[in-house]
Design a protein around this motif. Structure first.
Motif, PDB file in Angstrom:
ATOM      1  N   ARG A  93      58.324  16.307  61.660  1.00  0.00           N
ATOM      2  CA  ARG A  93      56.911  16.194  62.021  1.00  0.00           C
ATOM      3  C   ARG A  93      56.714  14.955  62.875  1.00  0.00           C
ATOM      4  O   ARG A  93      57.265  13.905  62.589  1.00  0.00           O
ATOM      5  N   HIS A  94      55.913  15.100  63.933  1.00  0.00           N
ATOM      6  CA  HIS A  94      55.478  13.949  64.724  1.00  0.00           C
ATOM      7  C   HIS A  94      54.025  13.688  64.344  1.00  0.00           C
ATOM      8  O   HIS A  94      53.215  14.622  64.269  1.00  0.00           O
ATOM      9  N   MET A  95      53.697  12.423  64.145  1.00  0.00           N
ATOM     10  CA  MET A  95      52.344  12.046  63.739  1.00  0.00           C
ATOM     11  C   MET A  95      51.687  11.184  64.814  1.00  0.00           C
ATOM     12  O   MET A  95      52.311  10.283  65.358  1.00  0.00           O
ATOM     13  N   PHE A  96      50.409  11.487  65.050  1.00  0.00           N
ATOM     14  CA  PHE A  96      49.596  10.715  65.983  1.00  0.00           C
ATOM     15  C   PHE A  96      48.253  10.436  65.318  1.00  0.00           C
ATOM     16  O   PHE A  96      47.719  11.282  64.592  1.00  0.00           O
ATOM     17  N   GLY A  97      47.711   9.270  65.565  1.00  0.00           N
ATOM     18  CA  GLY A  97      46.395   8.916  65.049  1.00  0.00           C
ATOM     19  C   GLY A  97      45.480   8.518  66.187  1.00  0.00           C
ATOM     20  O   GLY A  97      45.932   8.015  67.220  1.00  0.00           O
ATOM     21  N   GLN A  98      44.201   8.737  65.969  1.00  0.00           N
ATOM     22  CA  GLN A  98      43.188   8.374  66.963  1.00  0.00           C
ATOM     23  C   GLN A  98      42.120   7.557  66.255  1.00  0.00           C
ATOM     24  O   GLN A  98      41.655   7.928  65.165  1.00  0.00           O
ATOM     25  N   GLY A  99      41.709   6.472  66.891  1.00  0.00           N
ATOM     26  CA  GLY A  99      40.648   5.624  66.339  1.00  0.00           C
ATOM     27  C   GLY A  99      41.211   4.489  65.503  1.00  0.00           C
ATOM     28  O   GLY A  99      42.350   4.521  65.069  1.00  0.00           O
ATOM     29  N   ARG A 100      40.390   3.460  65.315  1.00  0.00           N
ATOM     30  CA  ARG A 100      40.756   2.346  64.441  1.00  0.00           C
ATOM     31  C   ARG A 100      39.550   2.037  63.586  1.00  0.00           C
ATOM     32  O   ARG A 100      38.594   1.480  64.102  1.00  0.00           O
ATOM     33  N   PRO A 101      39.526   2.380  62.341  1.00  0.00           N
ATOM     34  CA  PRO A 101      40.575   3.141  61.661  1.00  0.00           C
ATOM     35  C   PRO A 101      40.636   4.586  62.173  1.00  0.00           C
ATOM     36  O   PRO A 101      39.711   5.058  62.838  1.00  0.00           O
ATOM     37  N   HIS A 102      41.714   5.249  61.830  1.00  0.00           N
ATOM     38  CA  HIS A 102      41.901   6.622  62.310  1.00  0.00           C
ATOM     39  C   HIS A 102      40.774   7.544  61.854  1.00  0.00           C
ATOM     40  O   HIS A 102      40.364   7.518  60.699  1.00  0.00           O
ATOM     41  N   THR A 103      40.301   8.339  62.803  1.00  0.00           N
ATOM     42  CA  THR A 103      39.331   9.396  62.502  1.00  0.00           C
ATOM     43  C   THR A 103      39.935  10.771  62.746  1.00  0.00           C
ATOM     44  O   THR A 103      39.328  11.788  62.428  1.00  0.00           O
ATOM     45  N   ARG A 104      41.132  10.778  63.350  1.00  0.00           N
ATOM     46  CA  ARG A 104      41.865  12.018  63.621  1.00  0.00           C
ATOM     47  C   ARG A 104      43.344  11.768  63.334  1.00  0.00           C
ATOM     48  O   ARG A 104      43.870  10.717  63.689  1.00  0.00           O
ATOM     49  N   HIS A 105      43.982  12.757  62.723  1.00  0.00           N
ATOM     50  CA  HIS A 105      45.433  12.763  62.573  1.00  0.00           C
ATOM     51  C   HIS A 105      45.945  14.064  63.166  1.00  0.00           C
ATOM     52  O   HIS A 105      45.456  15.144  62.810  1.00  0.00           O
ATOM     53  N   LEU A 106      46.904  13.936  64.046  1.00  0.00           N
ATOM     54  CA  LEU A 106      47.534  15.105  64.652  1.00  0.00           C
ATOM     55  C   LEU A 106      48.974  15.172  64.163  1.00  0.00           C
ATOM     56  O   LEU A 106      49.742  14.230  64.347  1.00  0.00           O
ATOM     57  N   HIS A 107      49.305  16.284  63.519  1.00  0.00           N
ATOM     58  CA  HIS A 107      50.645  16.541  63.009  1.00  0.00           C
ATOM     59  C   HIS A 107      51.250  17.598  63.931  1.00  0.00           C
ATOM     60  O   HIS A 107      50.685  18.686  64.052  1.00  0.00           O
ATOM     61  N   ILE A 108      52.365  17.301  64.561  1.00  0.00           N
ATOM     62  CA  ILE A 108      53.032  18.287  65.415  1.00  0.00           C
ATOM     63  C   ILE A 108      54.282  18.750  64.681  1.00  0.00           C
ATOM     64  O   ILE A 108      55.117  17.924  64.275  1.00  0.00           O
ATOM     65  N   VAL A 109      54.378  20.063  64.470  1.00  0.00           N
ATOM     66  CA  VAL A 109      55.464  20.640  63.674  1.00  0.00           C
ATOM     67  C   VAL A 109      56.028  21.868  64.371  1.00  0.00           C
ATOM     68  O   VAL A 109      55.382  22.470  65.223  1.00  0.00           O
ATOM     69  N   GLU A 110      57.223  22.243  63.947  1.00  0.00           N
ATOM     70  CA  GLU A 110      57.872  23.428  64.488  1.00  0.00           C
ATOM     71  C   GLU A 110      57.434  24.663  63.710  1.00  0.00           C
ATOM     72  O   GLU A 110      57.342  24.644  62.478  1.00  0.00           O
ATOM     73  N   ARG A 111      57.170  25.732  64.457  1.00  0.00           N
ATOM     74  CA  ARG A 111      56.740  26.999  63.859  1.00  0.00           C
ATOM     75  C   ARG A 111      57.769  27.482  62.837  1.00  0.00           C
ATOM     76  O   ARG A 111      58.964  27.456  63.075  1.00  0.00           O
ATOM     77  N   GLY A 112      57.276  27.921  61.674  1.00  0.00           N
ATOM     78  CA  GLY A 112      58.110  28.550  60.668  1.00  0.00           C
ATOM     79  C   GLY A 112      58.723  27.628  59.637  1.00  0.00           C
ATOM     80  O   GLY A 112      59.225  28.096  58.621  1.00  0.00           O
ATOM     81  N   GLY A 113      58.673  26.318  59.861  1.00  0.00           N
ATOM     82  CA  GLY A 113      59.254  25.385  58.902  1.00  0.00           C
ATOM     83  C   GLY A 113      58.299  25.057  57.768  1.00  0.00           C
ATOM     84  O   GLY A 113      57.129  25.454  57.771  1.00  0.00           O
ATOM     85  N   ASP A 114      58.803  24.322  56.784  1.00  0.00           N
ATOM     86  CA  ASP A 114      57.969  23.907  55.655  1.00  0.00           C
ATOM     87  C   ASP A 114      56.782  23.062  56.087  1.00  0.00           C
ATOM     88  O   ASP A 114      55.700  23.179  55.519  1.00  0.00           O
ATOM     89  N   GLU A 115      56.982  22.206  57.077  1.00  0.00           N
ATOM     90  CA  GLU A 115      55.879  21.358  57.542  1.00  0.00           C
ATOM     91  C   GLU A 115      54.763  22.182  58.184  1.00  0.00           C
ATOM     92  O   GLU A 115      53.628  21.722  58.261  1.00  0.00           O
ATOM     93  N   HIS A 116      55.084  23.375  58.616  1.00  0.00           N
ATOM     94  CA  HIS A 116      54.100  24.316  59.160  1.00  0.00           C
ATOM     95  C   HIS A 116      53.430  25.075  58.017  1.00  0.00           C
ATOM     96  O   HIS A 116      52.201  25.147  57.933  1.00  0.00           O
TER      97      HIS A 116
END
Length: 171
Positions: A93-116
């Protein structure tokens, strides 16, 4: 470029009916920025469950055909105010945050895996089992009181409940 997650107080807010709208707006911005790098974006986390109190952070799950390294995502997402922060101990998983403090979290994952699968299974179960959603809300409120500035302890303490619901949901 990466940044540490800011240490801020964990506050559980009452459900806000604007959360799905904020998700839809952010999904459109991310899809425009990332183009063909992702297949689709799902709204996950507590803000995706109608009526559930939550930390006011919109969680977005971007699904890609092949995860690969984070570099192709960093520039386009930086243009939207997102910063990369490694999901420590989790290469799926790749993680990205937006804002300080964060108001958005973006999780980028591969299709079909547990993280999905896991966050979607959990979200869908809570959406269709309001008693379990209330139980989860009570747990989160208790943990926020016990660990108001320790996000890691808060998250670790929720994990057992989350995994048990995932197991039930998967049958």
């Amino acid at each position: 470029m990466s940044e540490p997650v800011p240490h801020v107080e964990i506050v559980i807010a009452e459900y806000d009916p604007r959360w799905p709208l904020l998700f839809a707006e952010e999904r459109a911005r991310i899809e425009a920025a990332l183009g063909g790098l992702i297949e689709r974006i799902e709204h996950i986390g507590s803000t995706s469950v109608p009526g559930l109190a939550a930390k006011p952070i919109i969680d977005l799950l971007a699904i890609t055909d092949h995860l690969g390294p984070p570099e192709p995502y960093i520039g386009p997402l930086a243009s939207l105010g997102y910063t990369f922060f490694p999901a420590l101990g989790n290469p799926d998983r790749h993680m990205f945050g937006q804002g300080r403090p964060h108001t958005r979290h973006l999780h980028i994952v591969e299709r079909g895996g547990d993280e999905h699968a896991r966050p979607i299974v959990f979200r869908d179960y809570l959406r269709t089992h309001p008693d379990t959603a209330r139980e989860y809300e009570a747990l989160k409120r208790d943990l926020a009181r016990r660990f108001p500035y320790d996000r890691q302890a808060y998250n670790v303490a929720k994990t057992g409940f989350i995994r048990s619901i995932e197991a039930i949901a998967r049958g």
